[in-house]
Design a protein around this motif. Structure first.
Motif, PDB file in Angstrom:
ATOM      1  N   UNK A 237       0.814  -1.221   0.000  1.00 34.89           N
ATOM      2  CA  UNK A 237       0.000   0.000   0.000  1.00 34.89           C
ATOM      3  C   UNK A 237       0.841   1.263   0.000  1.00 34.89           C
ATOM      4  N   UNK A 252      -4.355  -3.200   0.338  1.00 35.36           N
ATOM      5  CA  UNK A 252      -3.464  -3.007   1.482  1.00 35.36           C
ATOM      6  C   UNK A 252      -3.772  -1.726   2.240  1.00 35.36           C
ATOM      7  N   UNK A 255      -6.804  -2.469   4.386  1.00 37.61           N
ATOM      8  CA  UNK A 255      -6.517  -3.364   5.514  1.00 37.61           C
ATOM      9  C   UNK A 255      -5.765  -2.596   6.599  1.00 37.61           C
ATOM     10  N   UNK A 256      -4.754  -1.864   6.171  1.00 34.28           N
ATOM     11  CA  UNK A 256      -3.957  -1.076   7.112  1.00 34.28           C
ATOM     12  C   UNK A 256      -4.834  -0.070   7.863  1.00 34.28           C
ATOM     13  N   UNK A 259      -7.184  -1.848  10.339  1.00 33.52           N
ATOM     14  CA  UNK A 259      -6.468  -2.324  11.527  1.00 33.52           C
ATOM     15  C   UNK A 259      -6.134  -1.162  12.442  1.00 33.52           C
ATOM     16  N   UNK A 264     -10.937  -4.832  13.687  1.00 32.02           N
ATOM     17  CA  UNK A 264     -10.225  -6.084  13.436  1.00 32.02           C
ATOM     18  C   UNK A 264     -10.996  -7.089  12.584  1.00 32.02           C
ATOM     19  N   UNK A 271      -7.859  -9.562   4.934  1.00 33.57           N
ATOM     20  CA  UNK A 271      -6.543 -10.199   4.872  1.00 33.57           C
ATOM     21  C   UNK A 271      -6.667 -11.649   4.438  1.00 33.57           C
TER      22      UNK A 271
ATOM     23  N   UNK B 117       1.285  -7.525   4.414  1.00 35.64           N
ATOM     24  CA  UNK B 117       0.149  -7.008   5.182  1.00 35.64           C
ATOM     25  C   UNK B 117      -0.555  -8.152   5.915  1.00 35.64           C
ATOM     26  N   UNK B 118      -0.556  -9.347   5.292  1.00 35.61           N
ATOM     27  CA  UNK B 118      -1.182 -10.502   5.944  1.00 35.61           C
ATOM     28  C   UNK B 118      -0.317 -10.991   7.108  1.00 35.61           C
ATOM     29  N   UNK B 121      -0.594  -8.320   9.880  1.00 38.54           N
ATOM     30  CA  UNK B 121      -1.886  -8.246  10.557  1.00 38.54           C
ATOM     31  C   UNK B 121      -2.164  -9.517  11.347  1.00 38.54           C
ATOM     32  N   UNK B 124      -0.325  -9.287  14.550  1.00 40.41           N
ATOM     33  CA  UNK B 124      -1.027  -8.346  15.425  1.00 40.41           C
ATOM     34  C   UNK B 124      -2.245  -9.017  16.042  1.00 40.41           C
ATOM     35  N   UNK B 211       5.892  -2.336   6.485  1.00 41.33           N
ATOM     36  CA  UNK B 211       4.494  -2.756   6.586  1.00 41.33           C
ATOM     37  C   UNK B 211       4.250  -3.618   7.831  1.00 41.33           C
ATOM     38  N   UNK B 214       5.161  -1.587  11.127  1.00 41.08           N
ATOM     39  CA  UNK B 214       4.197  -0.543  11.457  1.00 41.08           C
ATOM     40  C   UNK B 214       2.996  -1.102  12.217  1.00 41.08           C
ATOM     41  N   UNK B 215       2.588  -2.345  11.873  1.00 43.64           N
ATOM     42  CA  UNK B 215       1.429  -2.929  12.538  1.00 43.64           C
ATOM     43  C   UNK B 215       1.759  -3.406  13.948  1.00 43.64           C
ATOM     44  N   UNK B 228       8.169   7.440   7.152  1.00 43.26           N
ATOM     45  CA  UNK B 228       6.739   7.449   6.828  1.00 43.26           C
ATOM     46  C   UNK B 228       6.036   8.604   7.538  1.00 43.26           C
TER      47      UNK B 228
END
Lengths: 295, 269
Positions: A237, A252, A255-256, A259, A264, A271, B117-118, B121, B124, B211, B214-215, B228
């Motif tokens: 993203x 992305x 999703x970001x 979150x 969630x 995701x 991202x998967x 996340x 997380x 990515x 950051x999460x 960023x």
């Protein structure tokens, strides 16, 4: 080797013992992956079925809300499709650019092979965010790329690059190109030169030799490279955020954002869907290309 | 095809390759240039004037050098752990026959095949559901980085091991070296370049990751996160100083290694 001290050879270890050492060697890394890759994926699956009305403060309860998926897909179908489309374009461009580079390194670089290979990896060390920011500058409205394209009338007088699909795909291609070049190089490098020479000896032109000998033999690299490019590109993203507008938003980004906002269940459902879409595409692709050994 | 035609053909592909390399380096030249920029306004994407200021005071933007130090520490620790665990796995994969080998192969490949991202996340989701949601920071970032570096280490070391002539080890055994001696005197020195490459790759992946980090970072700020954050407000030219410095450092390391290798080879010959 001359330093080797001759000592009586140890008895050949039992087969059983060797197999046991294999498991012992795999154990620490395997446990790490199990705990921090497999278990998280499972908890992501669980989170995608949580009650969407929960919050971080109040906690989420497991309600098996399958309709999270229906809602997520209904709301985010467009960025989803866009992500896959951009990733496909990116992969095509990476292959187009990466193949000549990998080929040049493998066959034409001579003693500069290692240096050129190092130069492919070197950009990694300048943070990719900084590099993407400098693309922002290169493609900006009064930058020289835009001026040059206007001068040769590829771009209209009020045309721009920044904040367009072209900019996002350029950035994505740029970011993931090394992931295409490295596996391509690895498979090209393994090719026996005599096979290519044989092509020439049998009066095949360079193009025919390439099409019938080099390209088929480099297929494992093509498959690995396209996967390592397509997959991260589909989930990215950063490029869409820095080089595009909300019109170029990818999955992305959503999703970001979800979150970060604490939504969630929806974010997890997206995701999981992304992952599932990728797995299906990859399996189909690997089956079609007939390459079973991935790495 | 004539000789001349072939010469052109041969150099055409090299020329194309060099053009692609140039594409890879275009933004880096910009980063280098911008590290000497004296911006007129805060959100400036143009080169306004030349100055040594940024190089003399790289730590001026508050939080920048702290972020770099966090990234360096995480990068080093993650590299050591991932390289150690990954190398062990690579040895098991190449040198041992055991049940479930192809399943293990897939298992190692999967993290590389998952979008960041998967991965981020899902970690997380795990941290939050196991009650660590409030304690995100250095350790959670470290765990994440080791996880995604691991597969790249295994693949890199595996490639080196697979390409190795096992007859050298057999020769050592024939000369009455025991397994331990054979490993340390023959196998390890031969695999070492692969391990080094894997470590270098791990460090660059970790230092560069945004990515996933950051999460899972909580309030900890790594260098990419600092970049960023400032990209949303103002971009201090010192960011380009750090980028240029890291790039030059990597280049010196790699070219130095190559030079040393050539000198060694020349001596052997």
């Amino acid at each position: 080797m001359s330093a080797l001290v001759p000592v009586p050879a140890a008895g050949k270890p039992e087969r059983q013992g060797r197999r046991l050492t294999a498991y012992l060697l795999l154990l620490p890394g395997g446990l790490w992956l199990l705990l921090f890759f497999v278990v998280p994926i499972v908890s992501l699956l669980a989170a995608s079925l949580y009650d969407p009305d929960g919050s971080i403060e109040a906690g989420f309860s497991m309600t098996w809300s399958w309709h999270n998926y229906v809602d997520a897909l209904a709301d985010y179908a467009r960025p989803f499709g866009r992500s896959l489309w951009y990733a496909l374009l990116t992969t095509a461009f990476c292959l187009l650019l990466g193949y000549p580079l990998a080929y040049a390194i493998a066959f034409k670089a001579g003693r500069w092979k290692n240096v050129m290979l190092a130069l492919v990896i070197a950009p990694f060390f300048t943070s990719f965010l900084i590099r993407t920011l400098s693309w922002k500058m290169l493609l900006s409205d009064n930058g020289f790329v835009v001026d040059a394209l206007k001068a040769v009338h590829i771009l209209g007088s009020d045309g721009r690059l920044l904040a367009t699909t072209a900019a996002v795909v350029t950035g994505l291609t740029y970011n993931f190109l090394p992931f295409m070049v490295l596996p391509l190089y690895a498979s090209l490098e393994k090719i026996d030169h005599r096979l290519i020479e044989a092509g020439g000896d049998l009066f095949a032109g360079p193009f025919t030799t390439f099409r019938t000998v080099t390209l088929p033999l480099s297929m494992p690299g093509v498959v690995a490279g396209t996967l390592l490019t397509f997959i991260p590109a589909a989930g990215d993203y950063i490029n869409a955020q820095l080089l595009g507008t909300p019109k170029q938003r990818m999955i992305g980004n959503d999703i970001q954002r979800l979150f970060a906002a604490g939504a969630y269940p929806t974010a997890a459902a997206l995701s999981v869907t992304l992952m599932a879409a990728i797995v299906v595409l990859v399996l189909f692709y690997v089956r079609r290309s007939g390459t079973e050994e991935l790495v | 095809m004539t000789r001349v035609g072939r010469w052109i053909g041969r150099h055409l592909i090299l020329f194309a390759g060099l053009l692609v390399l140039l594409y890879l380096f275009a933004p880096i030249f910009v980063v280098m240039l911008m590290s000497f920029n004296e911006p007129k306004s805060k959100l400036s994407y143009t080169f306004d004037g030349f100055t040594w200021e940024n190089w003399q005071h790289p730590c001026r933007p508050s939080g920048l050098c702290e972020a770099v130090s966090v990234s360096l520490r995480i990068g080093l620790v993650a590299t050591v752990i991932a390289t150690a665990l990954g190398t062990l796995m690579a040895f098991a994969m190449v040198r041992r026959r055991f049940r479930g080998r192809s399943a293990t192969n897939l298992f190692i490949f999967l993290p590389m095949a998952s979008p960041e991202i998967v991965l981020g996340s899902s970690l997380l989701a795990l941290f939050v559901s196991s009650g660590f949601g409030g304690r995100l920071g250095f350790w959670t970032i470290l765990i994440a980085h080791v996880m995604f570096c691991l597969s790249f280490v295994v693949v890199t070391v595996k490639a080196r091991l697979t390409g190795m002539d096992s007859r050298l080890e057999q020769a050592a055994m024939d000369l009455y070296a025991n397994e331990w001696q054979t490993f340390w005197r023959i196998t390890f020195p031969l695999v070492f370049p692969g391990i080094l490459a894997a470590a270098l790759l791990s460090f660059s992946l970790s230092f560069d990751d945004f990515i996933i980090t950051n999460l899972n970072a909580g309030t900890t700020v790594t260098f990419p996160m600092f970049v960023w954050g400032s990209a949303q407000r103002d971009i201090p030219p010192q960011i380009n100083v750090i980028g240029t410095a890291m790039f030059l450092l990597a280049l010196v390391l790699v070219l130095g290694g190559e030079l040393a290798r050539r000198r060694r080879n020349a001596r052997v010959r």
